[in-house]
Design a protein around this motif. Structure first.
Motif, PDB file in Angstrom:
ATOM      1  N   TYR A   1      -2.966   8.571   1.051  1.00  9.93           N
ATOM      2  CA  TYR A   1      -2.037   8.949  -0.159  1.00  9.93           C
ATOM      3  C   TYR A   1      -2.439   7.862  -1.246  1.00  9.93           C
ATOM      4  CZ  TYR A   1       0.532  12.563   2.244  1.00  9.93           C
ATOM      5  OH  TYR A   1       0.958  13.605   3.023  1.00  9.93           O
ATOM      6  N   ARG A   2      -3.002   7.973  -2.143  1.00 10.84           N
ATOM      7  CA  ARG A   2      -3.412   7.197  -3.358  1.00 10.84           C
ATOM      8  C   ARG A   2      -2.131   6.820  -4.028  1.00 10.84           C
ATOM      9  NH1 ARG A   2      -6.729   6.736  -8.570  1.00 10.84           N
ATOM     10  NH2 ARG A   2      -6.340   8.817  -8.885  1.00 10.84           N
ATOM     11  N   VAL A   3      -1.664   5.793  -4.243  1.00 11.43           N
ATOM     12  CA  VAL A   3      -0.559   5.441  -4.908  1.00 11.43           C
ATOM     13  C   VAL A   3      -0.748   4.461  -6.348  1.00 11.43           C
ATOM     14  CG1 VAL A   3       0.994   5.556  -3.075  1.00 11.43           C
ATOM     15  CG2 VAL A   3       0.014   3.517  -3.679  1.00 11.43           C
ATOM     16  N   GLN A   4      -0.080   4.863  -7.361  1.00 13.49           N
ATOM     17  CA  GLN A   4      -0.316   4.091  -8.737  1.00 13.49           C
ATOM     18  C   GLN A   4       0.175   2.604  -8.615  1.00 13.49           C
ATOM     19  OE1 GLN A   4       1.974   5.588 -11.949  1.00 13.49           O
ATOM     20  NE2 GLN A   4       1.119   4.368 -13.312  1.00 13.49           N
ATOM     21  N   PRO A   5      -0.800   1.505  -8.815  1.00 18.00           N
ATOM     22  CA  PRO A   5      -0.190   0.080  -8.758  1.00 18.00           C
ATOM     23  C   PRO A   5       0.573  -0.082  -9.870  1.00 18.00           C
ATOM     24  CG  PRO A   5      -2.401   0.332  -8.990  1.00 18.00           C
ATOM     25  CD  PRO A   5      -1.960   1.799  -9.001  1.00 18.00           C
ATOM     26  N   HIS A   6       1.558  -0.703  -9.815  1.00 15.11           N
ATOM     27  CA  HIS A   6       2.360  -1.101 -10.944  1.00 15.11           C
ATOM     28  C   HIS A   6       3.133  -2.517 -10.827  1.00 15.11           C
ATOM     29  CE1 HIS A   6       6.231  -0.063  -8.561  1.00 15.11           C
ATOM     30  NE2 HIS A   6       5.303   0.309  -8.147  1.00 15.11           N
ATOM     31  N   PHE A   7       3.238  -3.041 -12.045  1.00 14.46           N
ATOM     32  CA  PHE A   7       3.894  -4.422 -12.098  1.00 14.46           C
ATOM     33  C   PHE A   7       5.715  -4.086 -12.422  1.00 14.46           C
ATOM     34  CE2 PHE A   7      -0.207  -5.332 -13.772  1.00 14.46           C
ATOM     35  CZ  PHE A   7      -0.659  -6.606 -12.999  1.00 14.46           C
TER      36      PHE A   7
ATOM     37  N   PRO B   1       0.727  -1.140  -0.089  1.00 16.96           N
ATOM     38  CA  PRO B   1       0.045   0.048   0.020  1.00 16.96           C
ATOM     39  C   PRO B   1       0.612   1.259  -0.127  1.00 16.96           C
ATOM     40  CG  PRO B   1      -0.073  -1.055   2.135  1.00 16.96           C
ATOM     41  CD  PRO B   1       0.671  -1.739   1.188  1.00 16.96           C
ATOM     42  N   GLN B   2       2.152   1.332   0.407  1.00  9.92           N
ATOM     43  CA  GLN B   2       2.939   2.489   0.550  1.00  9.92           C
ATOM     44  C   GLN B   2       3.918   2.640  -0.915  1.00  9.92           C
ATOM     45  OE1 GLN B   2       5.184   2.700   4.087  1.00  9.92           O
ATOM     46  NE2 GLN B   2       4.123   1.144   4.968  1.00  9.92           N
ATOM     47  N   THR B   3       3.934   1.779  -1.686  1.00  8.98           N
ATOM     48  CA  THR B   3       4.563   1.651  -2.950  1.00  8.98           C
ATOM     49  C   THR B   3       4.032   1.661  -4.275  1.00  8.98           C
ATOM     50  OG1 THR B   3       5.634  -0.513  -3.092  1.00  8.98           O
ATOM     51  CG2 THR B   3       6.928   1.011  -1.712  1.00  8.98           C
ATOM     52  N   GLY B   4       2.644   0.723  -4.076  1.00  6.89           N
ATOM     53  CA  GLY B   4       1.957   0.572  -5.237  1.00  6.89           C
ATOM     54  C   GLY B   4       2.294  -0.752  -5.738  1.00  6.89           C
ATOM     55  N   GLU B   5       3.616  -1.183  -5.538  1.00  6.78           N
ATOM     56  CA  GLU B   5       4.100  -2.508  -6.002  1.00  6.78           C
ATOM     57  C   GLU B   5       2.867  -3.768  -5.938  1.00  6.78           C
ATOM     58  OE1 GLU B   5       8.688  -2.085  -5.166  1.00  6.78           O
ATOM     59  OE2 GLU B   5       7.697  -3.155  -3.975  1.00  6.78           O
ATOM     60  N   LEU B   6       2.612  -4.382  -7.197  1.00  6.49           N
ATOM     61  CA  LEU B   6       1.627  -5.452  -7.044  1.00  6.49           C
ATOM     62  C   LEU B   6       2.389  -6.817  -6.851  1.00  6.49           C
ATOM     63  CD1 LEU B   6      -0.162  -4.348 -10.150  1.00  6.49           C
ATOM     64  CD2 LEU B   6      -1.193  -4.450  -8.052  1.00  6.49           C
ATOM     65  N   LEU B   7       2.203  -7.511  -5.599  1.00  4.99           N
ATOM     66  CA  LEU B   7       2.889  -8.428  -5.388  1.00  4.99           C
ATOM     67  C   LEU B   7       2.265  -9.920  -5.731  1.00  4.99           C
ATOM     68  CD1 LEU B   7       3.040  -7.633  -1.439  1.00  4.99           C
ATOM     69  CD2 LEU B   7       4.822  -6.883  -3.270  1.00  4.99           C
ATOM     70  N   ALA B   8       0.882 -10.065  -6.038  1.00  2.00           N
ATOM     71  CA  ALA B   8       0.249 -11.246  -6.631  1.00  2.00           C
ATOM     72  C   ALA B   8      -1.003 -10.528  -7.198  1.00  2.00           C
ATOM     73  CB  ALA B   8       0.207 -11.990  -5.668  1.00  2.00           C
ATOM     74  N   VAL B   9      -1.399 -10.987  -8.259  1.00  2.99           N
ATOM     75  CA  VAL B   9      -2.595 -10.490  -8.923  1.00  2.99           C
ATOM     76  C   VAL B   9      -3.144 -11.808  -9.746  1.00  2.99           C
ATOM     77  CG1 VAL B   9      -4.138  -9.112 -10.712  1.00  2.99           C
ATOM     78  CG2 VAL B   9      -1.900  -8.346  -9.510  1.00  2.99           C
TER      79      VAL B   9
END
Length: 692
Positions: A544-550, A359-367
Motif C-alpha cells: 500500500y503506497r501512502v501519501q507522505p505529509h507534513f 510507512p503506515q500513515t505517511g507521516e513525515l517524522l524528520a526530513v
C-alpha cells in the motif's frame, strides 16, 4: 340740484377671506416646521446630509502558529512596533508631503546606501523630482506652453513637468529631506482607508512613543503593533517552514490576481515558500473588517467593527523536532568523518540527505539534509534537496526490480541464475561486485546481485536465451513496462507530499537494452530521497503506497497563548494505490529485505543484525562519472540505504542518500547514518514510554 351718489366700498367676498386665512395657516405651519428642523433637529439632519458614503477596510491579523507532533512550538509570532498610514478620501500629494515632513521629526528611516556607498534612503530619481515638483509647482507648470497644456491629459502633463526638472535641481538634498522622501514614498503606496506600513523594522520605543503622542498633528498616521515570525528552533527545519513577505512587499506580484480574487489586499503578508505558502489559506486568519462612514469632504465621521478579526488557525506538523535535531547532528557527524577520513577520495562529497516517515500513515517524522561548504568550512541546511534533488540510487531499488520480474512472469519466486559477468556484443562487461555463482531471488537481494537483475531486464526485453558475446533481442517497450512497475512504488512519479514543490527525478532518454540493464540496478533514472522513502514504505506496508505529509492537524486559535484550541481538521491516511501484484510476491521481497539486514552475507547485516528492533531494507551503490569544465572527469559513487523496522510490524521507514562518495568507499556513511536513525528513533520512543 342734483345729488351725487356715494360709491360703495368694495368688499372681498367672504369665501376669498377664508382662502387667505387658510393660506396664512399653511405658511404658519411651514414656518413652524422649518423652525423645528433648524433649531431642534438641525444638527442631526445636517450630519445625515453629510453622511454620503460607507467604506470598508480590513485589518490584518497575526498568522497561525506551527507545532511539532509533540506540541512543541516551532513557529510563533513576535510582536513589533509599527508606524502605519491610512489615507482618507481626497488626500492629495501635497497633503501627504506635509504629513511626511512632520513624521520625519519623530522617526528615522533606514539609511540604505547606493552603489557608491552614499546614503540614499532607497529614494529614486523620480521620488526626488516629485519632491521638487511639490515644492515648486508654479515653476514646474511655467515650463509648459499653453498649447501643450491644451493637448495633454493630466498624466501626460504631470510626467512632462517631471521630465523637465533638471538633474542639478535635484542634487544636494540633505539626509533629512531624503528621509522625508522615503516616508512619502511609503505613504504613496497606501490605498484609501487601507493601512500602509511606513516603518515596522527597528522602530524604537522612543520613536513609537513620540508618534503616539503626536497623532493629533499626523492625520492618517498610527502607532500600532505588527508581528514577525519567530522560530524557537532556529535553522532546524526552517527551510521547510518557509518564509512570508513583509507588509512593504505585500502579496507576490506573480500571484497578484490569485490573491486579489480571494479577498487579499496588495499589502497583505503571505507565505512565499515552504509550509507558509502551502498552508497560506489556513494560517492567514480572518481579518478584522471595519466600516467607515465618510462625509462629502472625505472625513471619517463614524466607524464600526462589522467582522471581528481572528488570527490564523494553528498547524500541528507530523515532524518530531527532537528527532529532527538529532538527524541533523547525525548527518553532520558522518559527513564530516567521511571527508576527514579520506579527503582526497571524498573531495566531491558535500551532501547527506535523509527522510524518516511512518510507512503506515505517511507521516513525515524528520526530513533533513546537510551540505558541507568547503570554502567556509561550515555546514548548511540542505533539507529541501531531499525533495528536489534526484540521484541514481543503485541497488536500493532492486526490490522493485524483483517484483517487476515476478509480476511480468519472467521469473518465479525461488528461481536461480548463475552470477557471472554478463557480456553483450559491442559493450563492456557488466557484473556484480564479485562472482556470486548460483543465486536465487532472496540471495540476489541479500547479497545484492547485479547479474540476477540483468537477467530480469533481459527477459522483460524479450531475450530468454542470453549467450555471452551475442546481441540481445530487445523490445524497447520493456523500458516503459518496468517504469510502470516502479511508479507503483512512487519511483519516477510525484509522491503527493503537501509541499509547494517536489521533483520526480530524471528519466534517461535512450530505451536501449544496455540502459535497461542499468535501470534494473538503479544506475539510469534518478530519484529523490523522498521517493525512495515512499518506495520502501510501500514494501513495508504490504504494497500500500501512502501519501507522505507534513500536516497532522489543524487547530482553532485560542486567546490563551500557552494553549491549543480544538481540532478543526485531522489529516487521514491517504492510500494512493495498492501494488497490483500477488501478496506472496510482496512477502517474498520483504523476506529478502530482512535477510539484507539480519542474515549472514547480508550487505547491511554488519550494522543491523544484532539490533533488538529487527530491521529490514536494502543497500545501494551507484557508480557514475563527474565531468568537469576543463574536460577532465572523475569516477564517483552515490551511496543509498532504505529500511524499516520492526520487520514484522513496521512503524518507521527511512531513506538515506549520500552523493559523490569516494571510490573505493572509505567510510560506510549511509549505513552508519541509517543505523543511528533507527537507534535514535527507538531510544526516543522508549523515553516517551517511560515518561507516560
Amino acid at each position: 340740484m342734483v345729488q351725487k351718489k356715494k360709491k360703495k366700498k368694495s368688499q372681498l367676498p367672504f369665501r376669498l377671506n377664508i382662502l387667505f386665512f387658510i393660506v396664512f395657516l399653511l405658511f404658519s405651519v411651514l414656518i413652524l416646521q422649518l423652525g423645528v428642523v433648524q433649531i431642534l433637529n438641525g444638527e442631526e439632519f445636517q450630519a445625515e446630509i453629510d453622511k454620503t458614503e460607507n467604506d470598508y477596510t480590513e485589518i490584518p491579523v497575526p498568522r497561525g502558529k506551527m507545532y511539532d507532533r509533540n506540541h512543541n512550538l516551532i513557529v510563533d509570532n513576535n510582536p513589533l512596533y509599527s508606524i502605519t498610514y491610512t489615507p482618507a478620501k481626497g488626500i492629495q500629494a501635497k497633503d501627504r508631503l506635509n504629513v511626511a515632513e512632520k513624521l520625519a521629526t519623530y522617526i528615522s528611516m533606514d539609511p540604505h546606501e547606493d552603489k557608491d556607498g552614499n546614503r540614499d534612503y532607497g529614494v529614486s530619481t523620480r521620488n526626488k523630482k516629485e519632491y521638487w515638483y511639490l515644492n515648486n509647482t508654479e515653476e514646474a507648470r511655467s515650463r509648459l506652453t499653453d498649447k501643450e497644456i491644451e493637448e495633454m491629459d493630466n498624466a501626460e502633463e504631470y510626467n512632462t513637468m517631471l521630465d523637465r526638472i533638471k538633474e542639478e535641481e535635484i542634487k544636494g538634498y540633505s539626509e533629512k529631506q531624503l528621509e522625508i522622501m522615503a516616508i512619502k514614498k511609503e505613504m504613496d503606496k497606501a490605498m484609501t482607508l487601507t493601512p500602509q506600513v511606513i516603518k515596522n523594522e527597528n522602530v524604537t520605543p522612543k520613536e513609537f512613543a513620540r508618534v503616539a503622542e503626536h497623532l493629533d498633528v499626523l492625520p492618517g498616521v498610527n502607532a500600532t503593533t505588527d508581528w514577525d515570525r519567530e522560530k524557537p528552533y532556529g535553522k532546524t527545519f526552517s527551510n521547510f517552514i518557509g518564509t512570508i513577505t513583509s507588509q512593504s512587499q505585500g502579496i507576490l506580484a506573480e500571484k497578484e490576481e490569485y490573491y486579489l480574487t480571494r479577498g487579499y489586499s496588495r499589502n497583505d503578508r503571505v507565505g512565499r515558500s515552504g509550509l507558509e505558502e502551502q498552508y497560506e489559506n489556513i494560517l492567514r486568519g480572518r481579518k478584522e473588517k471595519i466600516q467607515y462612514t465618510t462625509n462629502k469632504s472625505g472625513k471619517v465621521v463614524e466607524s464600526e467593527v462589522v467582522v471581528e478579526g481572528q488570527r490564523g488557525k494553528d498547524l500541528i506538523l507530523t515532524i518530531d523536532m527532537e528527532l529532527q535535531e538529532e538527524l541533523n547532528k547525525i548527518l553532520r557527524k558522518e559527513l564530516k568523518t567521511a571527508i576527514q577520513k579520506a579527503p582526497a577520495k571524498n573531495k566531491y562529497l558535500e551532501d547527506a540527505l535523509a527522510v524518516v516517515m511512518n510507512p503506515q500513515t505517511g507521516e513525515l517524522l524528520a526530513v533533513a539534509g546537510q551540505h558541507y561548504n568547503r570554502d567556509d568550512n561550515e555546514f548548511e541546511n540542505a533539507g529541501l534537496k531531499s525533495l528536489y534533488a534526484g540521484h541514481p540510487p543503485g541497488s536500493a531499488v532492486k526490490g522493485a526490480t524483483v517484483l517487476s520480474g515476478y509480476e511480468s512472469g519472467v521469473i518465479e519466486p525461488g528461481q536461480r541464475f548463475y552470477d557471472a559477468p554478463i557480456k553483450i556484443a559491442g559493450t563492456p562487461e557488466k557484473s556484480s561486485y564479485s562472482n556470486l555463482q548460483w543465486v536465487n531471488d532472496l540471495d540476489a537481494l541479500r547479497q545484492s546481485s547485479n547479474v540476477y537483475m540483468f537477467y530480469i531486464a533481459m527477459r522483460m526485453g524479450g531475450d530468454f536465451n542470453y549467450q555471452r558475446n551475442d546481441k540481445l533481442k530487445f523490445d524497447p517497450a520493456a523500458f516503459q513496462e518496468m517504469r510502470n512497475y516502479f511508479s507503483q512504488f512512487g519511483l519516477g512519479v510525484k509522491t503527493g507530499v503537501d509541499f509547494p514543490y517536489e521533483s520526480t527525478g530524471y528519466k534517461g532518454p535512450n530505451p536501449q537494452a544496455g540502459n535497461l540493464l542499468d535501470f534494473a540496478i538503479g544506475q539510469y533514472d534518478t530519484y529523490t530521497t523522498l521517493q525512495l522513502a515512499q518506495y520502501v514504505s510501500t514494501i513495508a506496508n504490504d504494497g500500500y503506497r501512502v501519501q507522505p505529509h507534513f500536516m497532522k492537524e489543524i487547530r482553532m486559535p485560542v486567546p490563551h497563548e500557552d494553549e491549543l484550541g480544538s481540532v478543526y481538521q485531522s489529516k487521514n491516511t491517504n492510500f494512493l494505490n495498492k501494488i497490483v501484484m500477488d501478496d506472496n510476491y510482496i512477502e517474498r521481497v520483504q523476506e529478502g529485505f530482512r535477510q539484507v539486514y539480519q542474515e549472514p552475507g547480508g550487505t547491511a547485516a554488519g550494522n543491523f543484525a544484532d539490533k533488538d528492533y529487527r530491521a529490514a531494507g536494502k543497500t545501494g551503490t551507484a557508480e557514475y562519472t563527474i565531468f568537469h569544465e576543463n574536460g577532465s572527469s572523475t569516477d564517483t559513487e552515490n551511496h543509498s540505504l532504505v529500511g524499516y523496522a520492526p520487520y514484522d510490524n513496521p512503524e518507521v521507514a527511512f531513506a538515506v542518500v549520500v552523493p559523490h562518495a569516494g571510490i573505493p568507499n572509505a567510510h560506510p556513511t549511509s549505513k552508519l547514518i541509517g543505523e543511528q536513525i533507527l537507534d535514535t528513533y527507538f531510544d526516543l520512543q522508549e523515553e516517551e514510554t517511560e515518561e507516560e
